[in-house]
Design a protein around this motif. Structure first.
Motif, PDB file in Angstrom:
ATOM      1  N   TYR A  43       0.844  -1.191   0.000  1.00 27.48           N
ATOM      2  CA  TYR A  43       0.000   0.000   0.000  1.00 27.48           C
ATOM      3  C   TYR A  43       0.882   1.244   0.000  1.00 27.48           C
ATOM      4  N   ASN A  44       0.540   2.198  -0.874  1.00 28.74           N
ATOM      5  CA  ASN A  44       1.268   3.446  -1.009  1.00 28.74           C
ATOM      6  C   ASN A  44       0.396   4.603  -0.551  1.00 28.74           C
ATOM      7  N   LYS A  56       6.373   9.958  -0.030  1.00 30.51           N
ATOM      8  CA  LYS A  56       5.346   8.950   0.218  1.00 30.51           C
ATOM      9  C   LYS A  56       5.867   7.871   1.153  1.00 30.51           C
ATOM     10  N   PHE A  57       4.914   7.110   1.694  1.00 26.76           N
ATOM     11  CA  PHE A  57       5.214   6.012   2.607  1.00 26.76           C
ATOM     12  C   PHE A  57       4.624   4.739   2.030  1.00 26.76           C
ATOM     13  N   MET A  58       5.394   3.638   2.083  1.00 26.39           N
ATOM     14  CA  MET A  58       4.956   2.359   1.544  1.00 26.39           C
ATOM     15  C   MET A  58       5.115   1.278   2.603  1.00 26.39           C
ATOM     16  N   SER A  89       6.272 -19.350   8.066  1.00 28.62           N
ATOM     17  CA  SER A  89       4.845 -19.279   8.419  1.00 28.62           C
ATOM     18  C   SER A  89       4.274 -17.878   8.291  1.00 28.62           C
ATOM     19  N   TYR A  90       5.149 -16.852   8.246  1.00 24.59           N
ATOM     20  CA  TYR A  90       4.674 -15.471   8.217  1.00 24.59           C
ATOM     21  C   TYR A  90       5.376 -14.699   7.090  1.00 24.59           C
ATOM     22  N   PRO A  91       4.688 -13.759   6.480  1.00 22.73           N
ATOM     23  CA  PRO A  91       5.321 -12.982   5.402  1.00 22.73           C
ATOM     24  C   PRO A  91       6.360 -12.006   5.950  1.00 22.73           C
ATOM     25  N   ASP A  92       7.272 -11.604   5.093  1.00 19.12           N
ATOM     26  CA  ASP A  92       8.209 -10.544   5.457  1.00 19.12           C
ATOM     27  C   ASP A  92       7.461  -9.213   5.459  1.00 19.12           C
ATOM     28  N   LEU A  93       7.652  -8.422   6.512  1.00 18.52           N
ATOM     29  CA  LEU A  93       7.028  -7.111   6.621  1.00 18.52           C
ATOM     30  C   LEU A  93       8.062  -6.048   6.266  1.00 18.52           C
ATOM     31  N   THR A  94       7.779  -5.261   5.230  1.00 20.53           N
ATOM     32  CA  THR A  94       8.701  -4.223   4.783  1.00 20.53           C
ATOM     33  C   THR A  94       7.994  -2.880   4.730  1.00 20.53           C
ATOM     34  N   ALA A  95       8.765  -1.812   4.911  1.00 25.59           N
ATOM     35  CA  ALA A  95       8.218  -0.461   4.850  1.00 25.59           C
ATOM     36  C   ALA A  95       9.315   0.492   4.388  1.00 25.59           C
ATOM     37  N   ARG A  96       8.916   1.541   3.710  1.00 19.03           N
ATOM     38  CA  ARG A  96       9.891   2.535   3.245  1.00 19.03           C
ATOM     39  C   ARG A  96       9.236   3.914   3.181  1.00 19.03           C
ATOM     40  N   TYR A  97       9.974   4.900   3.646  1.00 17.03           N
ATOM     41  CA  TYR A  97       9.557   6.301   3.550  1.00 17.03           C
ATOM     42  C   TYR A  97      10.563   7.025   2.685  1.00 17.03           C
TER      43      TYR A  97
END
Length: 432
Positions: A220-221, A228-230, A249-257
């Motif tokens: 999500y952007n 912007k933040f993603m 068992s769990y997805p990788d959580l990524t974020a970038r500003y």
């Protein structure tokens, strides 16, 4: 003939009246010209609004995304096509002419050639050539729907094909995603990387430390101050070499500003990963951070940086290091491997058509790697350095010819030994 004084006087007296009567006529002509110009602008805007000028997030930062250009409109959807033909000649030391395959071109394979005493070898390939399709559909639930599909032929060494007769290879999926109302679904570059900071080299992505991964995700952007933040949930994976455990068992959580403006592009990214091993029934939560920037300098020149630290594993250097300590994993424990990497590049324009990039990149394992041999953390090196220098000529935006030299140094775990690898690459890239 002489002009009668009375006639002359009448004419002079009538000049103001003539001027006054001509003003409405001139105004009418001006209004008609403005109306005609307005109609032309409206027609042009109408044509442009129906064309796919770019794939989602297409910018000059990523030359592999669909080029700008009008598309073909069918119904409510506009379709466009693009890509490039890339022909490479690679001359490498240690018996590495880069076979016509993908896996030999990885940095960890350069290390094997660095340890070899064989002569320099040469190889030719066109497998990096790509083609792509983009679509744009207006007013899908009140928002524009965009899709992008990209493929090339740079498949693994054991894929169907050979260099003996045909040099024929199957296409592979690189990117396939859609964007709608700020959401992105499908496969594209990880949110953890910043393509704006990607150095311009011919052997793209093959630097010691750069973050360069494509994988499926949900992202999500949103707009943020200055940029912007993603945030995204991305496909989890771990393994090493040809081993892919696929037990997450769990997805990788990524974020970038990211911030973009006249003073450059700046970005900070973070990642959380849950690394698991079914065989040992153990798991650990790990993370990583990355900072990047692209800063304009003189004229069209710019300097680019990226620094990353943490459980980088497969995300850095095209999977140079494992995600976990292999020795500990063999003993039944999941121990995320901590590494760091830094890349710096300067791009200089000699003329509008001629330019060069000088790139330095370094990566190292932070954890203790003193033990070497069977069952050790790594079988060959725990630090690597790469340097690239090139000269590129683009007489047209669709054509780039270049020559590049690269130097690699590999430091071995548990010793002071070092091996070097060198490569010369000539390339022709023709976009369409």
């Amino acid at each position: 003939m002489r002009v009668h004084p009375l006639t002359k006087a009448v004419a002079l007296a009538g000049l103001p009246l003539i001027a006054l009567t001509s003003v409405p006529v001139a105004a009418q002509d001006a209004d008609s010209e403005v109306d005609a110009l307005r109609q032309r602008v409206e027609q042009l805007e109408s044509r442009l609004s129906g064309a796919v000028s770019e794939a989602p997030e297409a910018t000059a930062d990523n030359p592999y995304i669909l080029k700008e250009g009008d598309g073909l409109k069918i119904g409510d959807t506009t379709i466009s096509f693009g890509g490039f033909i890339k022909a490479d000649m690679v001359y490498g030391s240690g018996g590495d002419g880069t076979l016509n395959s993908y896996s030999v071109g990885l940095p960890r394979n350069f290390a094997k050639s660095a340890a070899s005493t064989d002569d320099w070898k040469v190889g030719f390939t066109a497998r990096e050539s790509r083609f792509s399709f983009g679509t744009s559909t207006d007013d899908v639930g009140g928002h524009r729907l965009q899709t992008y599909l990209e493929m090339d032929f740079n498949t693994a060494q054991d894929s169907p094909g050979n260099e003996v007769v045909s040099n024929s290879y199957n296409p592979r999926l690189r990117q396939a995603y859609g964007r709608w109302n700020g959401w992105e679904f499908g496969q594209t570059y990880t949110t953890f990387t910043d393509l704006a900071a990607l150095p311009e080299i011919l052997n793209q992505g093959k630097m010691a430390a750069f973050i360069y991964v494509t994988q499926p995700m949900i992202r999500y952007n949103m707009q943020a101050p200055g940029g912007k933040f993603m945030v995204a949930l991305e496909n989890p994976e771990d393994g090493y070499g040809t081993n892919s455990y696929d037990d997450q068992s769990y997805p990788d959580l990524t974020a970038r500003y990211e911030i973009r403006g006249n003073y450059g592009f700046y970005s900070v990214a973070g990642m959380l990963r849950n690394l698991e091993d079914d065989a040992s029934d153990d798991e650990k939560l790990a993370g990583a951070v990355s900072l990047s920037a692209r800063i304009p300098t003189i004229g069209r020149d710019d300097v680019r940086f990226q620094y990353s630290y943490g459980a980088l594993g497969r995300y850095m250097g095209l999977f140079t290091y494992p995600d976990v300590d292999l020795a500990d994993q063999a003993g039944g424990e999941v121990d995320p491997l901590t590494t760091y990497g830094a890349t710096a590049a300067y791009r200089h324009f000699w003329t509008p058509q001629w330019r060069s990039s000088l790139v330095g990149s370094y990566t190292e394992v932070v954890d203790d790697t003193a033990v070497q041999g069977a069952g050790s953390l790594l079988s060959y090196f725990d630090a690597s350095t790469s340097v690239h220098a090139n000269l590129l000529w683009s007489p047209h935006q669709n054509l780039t010819l270049g020559l590049e030299y690269s130097y690699w140094n590999f430091a071995y775990a548990g010793s002071d030994d070092n091996d070097q690898y060198q490569q010369v690459m000539a390339s022709a890239k023709m976009m369409f």
